[in-house]
Design a protein around this motif. Structure first.
Motif, PDB file in Angstrom:
ATOM      1  N   ASN A 150       1.751  -6.668  13.146  1.00 19.69           N
ATOM      2  CA  ASN A 150       0.838  -7.387  13.415  1.00 19.69           C
ATOM      3  C   ASN A 150       1.022  -7.033  15.222  1.00 19.69           C
ATOM      4  O   ASN A 150       0.058  -6.846  15.592  1.00 19.69           O
ATOM      5  CB  ASN A 150      -0.147  -8.318  12.965  1.00 19.69           C
ATOM      6  N   THR A 151       1.954  -7.177  15.550  1.00 20.06           N
ATOM      7  CA  THR A 151       1.918  -7.389  17.187  1.00 20.06           C
ATOM      8  C   THR A 151       1.813  -5.544  17.463  1.00 20.06           C
ATOM      9  O   THR A 151       1.454  -5.850  18.765  1.00 20.06           O
ATOM     10  CB  THR A 151       3.320  -7.924  17.521  1.00 20.06           C
ATOM     11  N   GLN A 152       2.106  -5.417  16.683  1.00 22.95           N
ATOM     12  CA  GLN A 152       2.042  -3.597  17.805  1.00 22.95           C
ATOM     13  C   GLN A 152       1.103  -2.796  16.920  1.00 22.95           C
ATOM     14  O   GLN A 152       0.075  -2.019  17.570  1.00 22.95           O
ATOM     15  CB  GLN A 152       3.017  -2.378  17.080  1.00 22.95           C
ATOM     16  N   GLN A 153      -0.609  -3.332  16.089  1.00 23.13           N
ATOM     17  CA  GLN A 153      -1.469  -3.104  16.279  1.00 23.13           C
ATOM     18  C   GLN A 153      -2.596  -4.373  17.165  1.00 23.13           C
ATOM     19  O   GLN A 153      -3.173  -3.535  16.601  1.00 23.13           O
ATOM     20  CB  GLN A 153      -1.956  -3.527  14.511  1.00 23.13           C
ATOM     21  N   GLN A 154      -2.172  -4.892  17.498  1.00 21.07           N
ATOM     22  CA  GLN A 154      -2.880  -6.089  18.070  1.00 21.07           C
ATOM     23  C   GLN A 154      -3.922  -5.460  19.646  1.00 21.07           C
ATOM     24  O   GLN A 154      -3.598  -3.806  19.943  1.00 21.07           O
ATOM     25  CB  GLN A 154      -1.471  -7.596  18.953  1.00 21.07           C
ATOM     26  N   THR A 155      -5.264  -5.640  18.939  1.00 15.02           N
ATOM     27  CA  THR A 155      -6.145  -5.150  20.128  1.00 15.02           C
ATOM     28  C   THR A 155      -6.580  -3.471  20.211  1.00 15.02           C
ATOM     29  O   THR A 155      -7.312  -2.820  20.685  1.00 15.02           O
ATOM     30  CB  THR A 155      -5.914  -4.938  21.717  1.00 15.02           C
ATOM     31  N   PHE A 156      -5.970  -2.433  18.795  1.00 15.93           N
ATOM     32  CA  PHE A 156      -6.056  -1.441  18.351  1.00 15.93           C
ATOM     33  C   PHE A 156      -7.113  -1.298  17.358  1.00 15.93           C
ATOM     34  O   PHE A 156      -7.394  -2.461  15.976  1.00 15.93           O
ATOM     35  CB  PHE A 156      -5.179  -0.883  17.790  1.00 15.93           C
ATOM     36  N   SER A 157      -7.993  -0.430  17.692  1.00 18.60           N
ATOM     37  CA  SER A 157      -8.945  -0.919  15.962  1.00 18.60           C
ATOM     38  C   SER A 157      -8.542  -0.030  14.777  1.00 18.60           C
ATOM     39  O   SER A 157      -7.957   0.784  15.428  1.00 18.60           O
ATOM     40  CB  SER A 157     -10.048   0.208  15.971  1.00 18.60           C
ATOM     41  N   VAL A 158      -8.093  -0.696  14.240  1.00 16.30           N
ATOM     42  CA  VAL A 158      -7.703  -0.599  12.406  1.00 16.30           C
ATOM     43  C   VAL A 158      -8.623  -0.138  11.649  1.00 16.30           C
ATOM     44  O   VAL A 158      -8.837  -0.713  11.239  1.00 16.30           O
ATOM     45  CB  VAL A 158      -6.060  -0.815  12.263  1.00 16.30           C
ATOM     46  N   VAL A 159      -8.454   1.378  10.770  1.00 14.12           N
ATOM     47  CA  VAL A 159      -9.386   1.539  10.230  1.00 14.12           C
ATOM     48  C   VAL A 159      -8.776   1.829   8.766  1.00 14.12           C
ATOM     49  O   VAL A 159      -7.715   2.520   8.532  1.00 14.12           O
ATOM     50  CB  VAL A 159     -10.775   2.283  10.229  1.00 14.12           C
ATOM     51  N   TYR A 160      -9.100   1.363   7.223  1.00 18.61           N
ATOM     52  CA  TYR A 160      -8.043   1.604   6.134  1.00 18.61           C
ATOM     53  C   TYR A 160      -9.346   2.827   5.389  1.00 18.61           C
ATOM     54  O   TYR A 160     -10.437   1.771   4.763  1.00 18.61           O
ATOM     55  CB  TYR A 160      -7.480   1.052   5.026  1.00 18.61           C
ATOM     56  N   ASP A 161      -9.923   3.483   5.412  1.00 22.50           N
ATOM     57  CA  ASP A 161     -10.678   4.815   4.730  1.00 22.50           C
ATOM     58  C   ASP A 161      -9.389   4.691   2.894  1.00 22.50           C
ATOM     59  O   ASP A 161      -9.313   6.342   2.939  1.00 22.50           O
ATOM     60  CB  ASP A 161     -10.989   5.854   5.374  1.00 22.50           C
ATOM     61  N   VAL A 162      -9.901   3.213   2.379  1.00 21.71           N
ATOM     62  CA  VAL A 162      -9.298   4.156   0.859  1.00 21.71           C
ATOM     63  C   VAL A 162      -9.513   5.139   0.193  1.00 21.71           C
ATOM     64  O   VAL A 162      -9.268   5.741  -0.103  1.00 21.71           O
ATOM     65  CB  VAL A 162      -9.255   2.423   0.148  1.00 21.71           C
TER      66      VAL A 162
END
Length: 458
Positions: free
Chosen positions: A433-445
């Motif tokens: 999650n450090t690398q993901q912080q402040t990015f919008s991440v979408v999981y389109d299952v």
């Protein structure tokens, strides 16, 4: 003691209750802005574990070494889970506080480890029941079953922010019998067999790699979002909850499993969710439902026989100051790669990590080095926000790229030292999650893809 009477369920109403802990007026306003359900889906406020706006913040004096210890436990649990190695610690729920045959047989069942839920997890507030009540919950993409602590808490409950959920207070609560499909589905959701009480109520067993666990009754209730509600939400009403859950009431599972929050809401909202994991000084969100597909760059979800509920993707390359690392392309695929909301430090295949460490040290040659800190061995004097760091990009199959800022590359381990927020992997690489912080991440299952977009948090 006879079987617990109507156990109220998990509150997914994250918005209608008063704050559970002391929160500033500004923070309370931010929470209200994000907690709603409309035609575009469900929107919830998401809090960094050390944010002053969190409804259940971690202690301000928590040393970073403790964060790393918990994080390493989570990595160990993922390794054991992928290897399908049972935990050495069995758990039981003795509803009668006596040695009954049912209790004895349950106590002999070894539990398989789930993903450790320690201090690296983000929290939100959610509510359930009639009338609805709000609770602080950990959000975890590595878990399927949603559960929360319930009174009378027959065996043990950890300290939480706010009161326990009271099943007797909900007119829409119902326990779930052992003959239901949902009870049978627990084995895939928790990786542990369901049990049955003497009163024919289904008992779930959710265990985690750091020896944390929750055992209780499978239940259903109405989950509410503002003025909207959805009946028959299945969750665990915990009666024996022990371990590293902070002061949360329980856990929201977002994994790829029919018992997860995502899948239960999907018929109404769709099979996708997105989040922005905030820093301790920004505001984040969790959304379930429709999203703007045009703003993301995507990478395919990768199928894996190791665990079909986790989110696997393929890392294809890393560049430092525009130059690719000195490793073969096959090094990136030498281990499966998971993206995970609750792991703090990203783990890379050993050869890739070594090349990244060497390239960064070379690019930052004028910055004074510092001694290694726990599992972090690429450290510098100073704070991440004051360092001049090279551009570092992580590329994934399909063309998705994470362009990492200093806050995504380094973590401040104390007031005078910052370290590279990467470490060598064990049995799997993990995008933390450090690398993901402040990015919008979408999981389109539904479309089997994960997307990234910069600037997701406010």
């Amino acid at each position: 003691m006879a079987l617990l009477l109507p156990l109220l369920a998990l509150s997914l109403l994250f918005a209608v209750a008063t704050p559970i802990r002391d929160i500033t007026y500004a923070c309370s306003s931010e929470v209200k802005d994000f907690q709603h359900l409309n035609s575009s889906g469900l929107h919830l406020a998401l809090h960094h574990p050390q944010s002053p706006c969190s409804p259940a913040p971690l202690p301000t004096d928590l040393p970073f070494s403790a964060v790393l210890t918990h994080d390493d436990a989570r990595i160990g649990s993922l390794a054991a889970r992928l290897a399908k190695t049972p935990s050495a610690r069995p758990t039981s729920l003795d509803e009668n506080r006596a040695a009954t045959p049912a209790a004895d047989s349950l106590a002999s069942v070894p539990l398989n480890p789930g993903t450790s839920v320690g201090v690296g997890n983000y929290v939100t507030r959610l509510g359930l029941g009639t009338p609805a009540t709000s609770y602080v919950m950990v959000v975890d993409t590595g878990s399927s079953l949603t559960w929360l602590q319930c009174s009378p808490c027959l065996v043990s409950c950890h300290r939480q922010a706010g009161p326990l959920f009271n099943p007797k207070a909900s007119s829409s609560y119902a326990s779930v019998s052992c003959s239901t499909t949902q009870c049978s589905d627990l084995s895939s959701a928790t990786l542990n067999p369901a049990a049955c009480s003497s009163s024919n109520v289904c008992i779930y067993q959710a265990s985690y790699g750091d020896s944390s666990f929750s055992v209780g009754y499978l239940s259903k209730d109405t989950v509410s979002f503002g003025s909207n509600s959805m009946p028959n939400f299945y969750y665990g009403c915990g009666q024996d909850n022990e371990g590293l859950f902070g002061r949360s009431a329980g856990l929201i599972g977002l994994a790829r499993n029919k018992m997860s929050l995502l899948y239960q809401l999907a018929p109404s909202l769709g099979y996708s969710f997105s989040y922005c994991l905030p820093t301790s000084s920004t505001s984040g969100y969790l959304s379930i439902g429709s999203y703007n597909p045009g703003q993301y760059s995507y990478t395919p979800m990768v199928s894996s026989s190791l665990d079909d509920s986790l989110y696997f993707i393929q890392l294809t390359g890393i560049t430092v100051a525009g130059k690719s690392l000195s490793v073969s392309s096959s090094a990136y695929s030498s281990l499966p790669t998971i993206i995970d909301s609750g792991t703090v430090i990203t783990r890379l295949p050993t050869s890739v990590y070594s090349a990244l460490s060497k390239a960064l040290a070379s690019a930052m040659k004028g910055t004074p080095r510092a001694s290694a800190f726990s599992i972090l061995d690429t450290c510098f004097q100073g704070q991440a926000s004051r360092l001049r760091v090279p551009a570092v990009n992580m590329a994934f199959a399909g063309g998705a790229v994470l362009k990492l800022a200093a806050r995504n590359l380094f973590v401040d381990v104390d007031s005078a030292t910052t370290c590279l927020a990467f470490a060598p992997a064990r049995s799997a690489a993990i995008i933390g999650n450090t690398q993901q912080q402040t990015f919008s991440v979408v999981y389109d299952v539904k479309n089997s893809k994960i997307g990234f977009a910069a600037g997701g948090c406010s």
